[in-house]
Every structure is written in structure tokens, then in C-alpha cells.
Design a protein around this motif. Structure first.
Motif, PDB file in Angstrom:
ATOM      1  N   GLN A 437       0.715  -1.133  -0.530  1.00  0.00           N
ATOM      2  CA  GLN A 437      -0.081   0.005   0.406  1.00  0.00           C
ATOM      3  C   GLN A 437       0.645   1.161   0.413  1.00  0.00           C
ATOM      4  O   GLN A 437       1.798   1.312   0.729  1.00  0.00           O
ATOM      5  CB  GLN A 437      -1.395  -0.198   0.668  1.00  0.00           C
ATOM      6  N   PRO A 438       0.159   2.391  -1.097  1.00  0.00           N
ATOM      7  CA  PRO A 438       1.206   3.654  -1.204  1.00  0.00           C
ATOM      8  C   PRO A 438       1.006   4.509   1.086  1.00  0.00           C
ATOM      9  O   PRO A 438       0.580   5.381   0.955  1.00  0.00           O
ATOM     10  CB  PRO A 438       0.900   4.139  -1.610  1.00  0.00           C
ATOM     11  N   ILE A 439       1.868   3.860   1.913  1.00  0.00           N
ATOM     12  CA  ILE A 439       1.381   4.526   2.720  1.00  0.00           C
ATOM     13  C   ILE A 439       3.160   4.328   3.286  1.00  0.00           C
ATOM     14  O   ILE A 439       3.684   3.524   3.302  1.00  0.00           O
ATOM     15  CB  ILE A 439       0.862   3.986   3.672  1.00  0.00           C
ATOM     16  N   ASP A 440       3.391   5.126   3.892  1.00  0.00           N
ATOM     17  CA  ASP A 440       4.281   4.941   5.085  1.00  0.00           C
ATOM     18  C   ASP A 440       4.789   4.631   6.034  1.00  0.00           C
ATOM     19  O   ASP A 440       4.224   4.497   7.075  1.00  0.00           O
ATOM     20  CB  ASP A 440       5.504   6.364   5.279  1.00  0.00           C
ATOM     21  N   ALA A 441       4.951   3.162   6.376  1.00  0.00           N
ATOM     22  CA  ALA A 441       5.110   1.816   7.019  1.00  0.00           C
ATOM     23  C   ALA A 441       6.089   2.954   8.323  1.00  0.00           C
ATOM     24  O   ALA A 441       5.987   2.180   9.440  1.00  0.00           O
ATOM     25  CB  ALA A 441       5.084   0.751   6.726  1.00  0.00           C
ATOM     26  N   LEU A 446      10.448   8.760   6.308  1.00  0.00           N
ATOM     27  CA  LEU A 446      11.419   9.243   4.681  1.00  0.00           C
ATOM     28  C   LEU A 446      10.804  10.558   4.460  1.00  0.00           C
ATOM     29  O   LEU A 446      11.038  10.907   3.471  1.00  0.00           O
ATOM     30  CB  LEU A 446      10.861   7.501   3.414  1.00  0.00           C
ATOM     31  N   GLN A 447       9.127  10.970   4.961  1.00  0.00           N
ATOM     32  CA  GLN A 447       8.606  12.360   4.191  1.00  0.00           C
ATOM     33  C   GLN A 447       9.639  13.033   5.100  1.00  0.00           C
ATOM     34  O   GLN A 447       9.428  14.809   4.791  1.00  0.00           O
ATOM     35  CB  GLN A 447       7.484  12.462   4.603  1.00  0.00           C
ATOM     36  N   ALA A 448      11.009  12.723   6.375  1.00  0.00           N
ATOM     37  CA  ALA A 448      11.027  14.274   6.393  1.00  0.00           C
ATOM     38  C   ALA A 448      11.915  14.966   5.618  1.00  0.00           C
ATOM     39  O   ALA A 448      12.742  14.659   5.380  1.00  0.00           O
ATOM     40  CB  ALA A 448      11.332  13.736   8.250  1.00  0.00           C
ATOM     41  N   ASP A 449      12.263  16.394   6.569  1.00  0.00           N
ATOM     42  CA  ASP A 449      13.498  16.703   5.701  1.00  0.00           C
ATOM     43  C   ASP A 449      14.565  16.526   5.690  1.00  0.00           C
ATOM     44  O   ASP A 449      15.651  16.506   5.338  1.00  0.00           O
ATOM     45  CB  ASP A 449      13.335  18.209   6.136  1.00  0.00           C
ATOM     46  N   ASP A 450      14.727  15.777   7.229  1.00  0.00           N
ATOM     47  CA  ASP A 450      16.241  15.396   7.591  1.00  0.00           C
ATOM     48  C   ASP A 450      16.346  13.473   8.233  1.00  0.00           C
ATOM     49  O   ASP A 450      15.475  13.672   8.926  1.00  0.00           O
ATOM     50  CB  ASP A 450      17.013  15.772   8.587  1.00  0.00           C
TER      51      ASP A 450
END
Length: 499
Positions: A437-441, A446-450
Motif C-alpha cells: 500500500q502507498p503508505i509510509d510504514a 521518509l518524508q522528513a526534511d532530514d
């Protein structure tokens, strides 16, 4: 000769426990005793306890023992159905006092000596009538409850945490509910969440809102004695399972006259319309449907198959993030955590600290790559669509079997076999669907700036394990005898395959 009387008072349901109905019964019973010039020597009260359900009535049992001991001569109750609504209970009461006799006095029966055959016959008829009325009332109540559920309502009563008695949202409690769902999907264990809500931040969840246990809150609202209870894992699990928070109606029928315990499989009792879709409740949801179902899929992985074999678990409390995540290089099974090691008995035993430091360093290096997002991209949509189609087929087979059973085209045993087979298939497909599924487990890492800094900030072992499990498979090879573990040897002994 002076007649000694004992008063028995009972009400089946007293939600607020105000005792007003009990007080009315007491006044009438005391008036009866005064008119007959009887001396009241005892009082026995069973508040909010049914005389029909078969539940234990502590004060009733004590009263029978005291009567048998000769502490009083007559039992006074407001009505016969306050004393008993069950022929079995009435027969047991007579058998207990066999040879001693039993004298009761109620407003609908009068003063009755149950050692006489005609009095026993008449009373038995009235008890049968009371039992019949209770059974018929129970049937009507169940049917009315089911009808209300299908219309999106349930009868107001004892409130659910997060809502008041009429299902208006209590925002201070709703924030706790949302935080529980959010942290659990990020990989935190239920134990860690429960301790954080109670104020223990040792598991690395300082952002969780603090809250008293629901039983403490409810007791305070009713001006009752405050129980010495903290927020427990069972409370957290119940909240994660309860469909009310997603705006669904659940109706749990009785089985063999007893209420079932639905906590581990609430979703099985969600009321559905003729098309098989969940009925939406009239009250506002606290969490969205997608979040609720994501939690159910994750919780279902903790359940056991019908043959008793365990299904892969996730979200359980762990002190060491590699336990259950790292795999054995011999058998492929998950390793467990020992005193200072990760082990798979007879196959692998590796020093925990050395392995963890190596894995964390490799994960940090991966998260620090500028092309991280490109590395993680994969086209899972074709297989995902195929799984969705198969899930619909499985659920359709269950619905068709349910319709056939309702129309008596198949028996209950065949329907159960079909449902069990399709449920097992659904569980396997759901397990395969989750990582596609297209979710961030990884809980937003992974979406954080760092991503490296965000990963370093994690302290809960459950969240760290979720990130590792989402990014790679870690396999521990057996220790090579005579070879000292160094950073270089760990590269060969700890195999990391990126997903």
C-alpha cells in the motif's frame, strides 16, 4: 411471639447507581412490616443485578444462609419478581431450606408459608409467569436494539471513553484516542502507549497526552469512590478495536444466553446493510475509517489461526528492536532476544549490542543518501489491484454463503466451513497487501526534511523496528568459530537486503 423480618431489595439495572428505586422498595417493605407488627432485623440489597440472567446475587445468597441459620422468620420483598424471576432459582431456594420451611411476604402474593403444598403451587405459577415475562422482554429488547443499530443508533447508556452518554464527542478524551491510533500505526507497542498515557516516558513517547483510566474518570463523574487504577494495555487494545470510534455500529448477539466478548474481533459484529456495507452511525467519528481499518489489519496479524499456529505478530511490546524483526540465517524464522544476545535456538546466537550498532549504522547510511526516494520507489500497483480483486471475491463468497444460510439452502456447518476458508484467504491477502500500500510504514521518517535526524530521534523500540522492517530484511548468520566479531566480519555475518 415476636416475628423477625428481613427485607430483600433488588433492582435489575441502575446505571447511575442512585438507589432511588431501592429506596422506594424499602419504604413499602418497612410499611408492610410496621402494619404486621414485625421487627426488622436485617436488610439485604442487590443493586443493579438481574434475577433472570443467572448471575450471582451475593446478598440474596447471604440472606438464604442467614434464614437457614434461624436469624429471622420471614423474608419481605416488594414484589415476588424482586425475589426471583427463575423457576430454577426458586426450586434451588426451596431445596436449600427443605425441612425448615420458607415464609415470604410480598405485596402481590401476601404472607405465604411455602412449607404448604398449595402455597408452593401458587407461587411456582407466579414465578413461571415472571420468568416468561422476562424472556419475552429480553426478546423484544434484543430485536429493538438490532433495529436501532441498523438505523444507525444505539440506546444511550453507560458512556464510551471519548463520548458522553449521548455520543457527543468529548474533545479532551478524543485527543487521547487519536494519539493512540497514530502512535500504534507508527509502530509503537500497546504497552509503550499505555505507559506513556500514564506518565511513564521511559519508552520514548513524551508527546502522548496524559490521561486517567476511564474507570477513574467515570467514578469521578458519578461521585463514586475512585479506584486505584492506571491506564492499562487492555484499555488501549479495547480502544484500538472499538468500531464506534470510526462511526460504525456494532451489535453483539448473545450466544447460549450469554454475552460474547468481542474485543479481539469487533469488526465481525459491525452492522451491515443489505449490500454488505457497514452502517454509518448517527454520531461523529473520532478517527477516520481508513485509519481504523489499517489498525484492524495490523491487530489481526496478532491473532492465531484456527489450528492454533501463530500468525506473524506486529506492534507487540519489545525491549529490543531486533526481536521478531531479524531473521535466522539457518531456518529463516524470527530471532528472539536473550539476556545479551539475539538467538534462534540451535542455529544462531549473536551479541545483541554489536549487531544493533551495525544495523543502525547501515540504516542511517541508507537514510542519508540523497537518492533515498528513488531507491524506495517501486511499482506495486498491478499486484495491489490483483489482491484487491481477490479480496472482493473472497468477501463476495462469504456474503453469498450467508444469504444461502439465511434462506436455508445450506446448513450452519457448511456456512462455517466456507467462512473459515475465505477468512484464512483474506488474512493471507491482507498480510501481502499491507507492505504494497502507498503508505509510509516508517511513521513519516521518509518524508522528513532530514530522515537521519528523524530516525535518530526515535527512542521507542517498536518504532525503530517498524523503520527497519519497512526498509530491509536483516538476516543473522551463525557465528564462525574462531573468528572475532569486528565491523568487517559483521558485513558477512549480518546480511541486509533492501526492500
Amino acid at each position: 411471639m415476636e416475628t423477625r423480618a428481613a427485607i430483600y431489595l433488588r433492582i435489575s439495572r441502575d446505571i447511575e447507581m442512585t438507589g432511588e428505586a431501592i429506596e422506594r422498595q424499602r419504604e413499602d417493605c418497612e410499611t408492610t412490616c410496621a402494619v404486621k407488627h414485625w421487627t426488622v432485623v436485617g436488610e439485604y440489597v442487590d443493586q443493579s443485578i438481574s434475577a433472570f440472567s443467572g448471575k450471582t446475587r451475593p446478598q440474596f445468597d447471604r440472606m438464604i444462609r442467614d434464614y437457614k441459620s434461624g436469624l429471622f422468620d420471614v423474608i419481605v420483598a416488594w414484589k415476588l419478581d424482586r425475589l426471583t424471576r427463575s423457576t430454577a432459582n426458586f426450586s434451588a431456594m426451596l431445596a436449600e431450606l427443605q425441612g425448615q420451611g420458607l415464609r415470604i411476604c410480598t405485596s402481590d402474593l401476601g404472607d405465604v408459608d411455602l412449607s404448604r403444598a398449595d402455597a408452593k403451587f401458587t407461587t411456582n405459577i407466579l414465578v413461571n409467569v415472571a420468568e416468561f415475562e422476562s424472556a419475552r422482554k429480553s426478546e423484544r429488547s434484543k430485536r429493538a436494539n438490532l433495529q436501532r443499530a441498523k438505523e444507525g443508533y444505539i440506546k444511550p447508556g453507560t458512556r464510551c471513553f471519548g463520548y458522553d452518554g449521548r455520543f457527543n464527542v468529548i474533545e479532551s478524551e478524543a485527543r487521547v484516542v487519536r494519539a493512540i491510533y497514530e502512535q500504534y500505526l507508527k509502530g509503537s507497542s500497546m504497552n509503550a502507549i499505555s505507559r506513556a498515557i500514564s506518565g511513564d516516558t521511559s519508552e520514548g513517547l513524551p508527546a502522548m497526552p496524559r490521561c486517567d483510566a476511564p474507570s477513574v474518570i467515570f467514578a469521578r463523574e458519578r461521585n463514586k469512590p475512585i479506584p486505584d487504577r492506571k491506564w492499562t494495555l487492555s484499555i488501549t487494545q479495547t480502544i484500538l478495536r472499538n468500531p464506534k470510534y470510526a462511526g460504525y455500529i456494532a451489535y453483539v448477539p448473545t450466544k447460549n444466553g450469554k454475552c460474547q466478548s468481542p474485543v479481539s474481533h469487533w469488526s465481525d459484529f459491525i452492522v451491515r446493510d443489505a449490500s454488505g456495507n457497514p452502517v454509518k452511525a448517527a454520531w461523529p467519528a473520532i478517527v477516520d475509517e481508513e485509519t481504523w481499518w489499517a489498525v484492524q489489519r495490523k491487530r489481526d496479524k496478532n491473532r492465531f489461526r484456527q489450528d492454533g499456529s501463530p500468525i506473524d505478530r506486529c506492534g507487540n511490546a519489545r525491549r529490543h528492536f531486533g526481536a521478531g524483526v531479524y531473521r535466522c540465517g539457518v531456518c529463516g524464522g524470527p530471532v528472539r532476544s536473550g539476556d545479551a544476545s539475539y538467538r534462534c535456538d540451535g542455529h544462531v546466537c549473536r551479541m545483541r549490542d554489536k549487531v544493533d550498532k551495525y544495523v543502525l549504522a547501515v540504516i542511517r547510511a541508507r537514510l542519508g543518501r540523497p537518492d533515498l526516494k528513488n531507491l524506495l520507489e517501486k511499482d506495486a500497483s498491478p499486484r495491489l489491484r490483483e489482491i484487491e480483486d481477490k479480496l472482493r471475491e473472497c468477501r463476495g463468497r462469504i456474503e453469498r454463503a450467508r444469504d444461502d444460510y439465511r434462506h436455508e439452502l445450506i446448513d450452519g456447518e457448511l456456512y462455517s466451513d466456507v467462512k473459515a476458508e475465505q477468512d484464512a484467504m483474506i488474512a493471507r491477502l491482507e498480510g501481502e497487501r499491507i507492505p504494497l500500500q502507498p503508505i509510509d510504514a516508517t511513521g513519516g521518517i521518509l518524508q522528513a526534511d532530514d530522515p537521519v535526524a528523524a530516525f535518530d530521534a526515535l527512542e521507542d523500540p517498536g518504532q525503530i523496528a517498524a523503520v527497519i522492517n519497512a526498509l530491509c530484511t536483516v538476516t543473522l548468520m551463525p557465528h564462525r568459530q574462531g573468528i572475532k566479531s569486528t565491523w568487517e566480519t559483521l558485513e558477512k555475518d549480518v546480511l541486509i537486503v533492501w526492500k
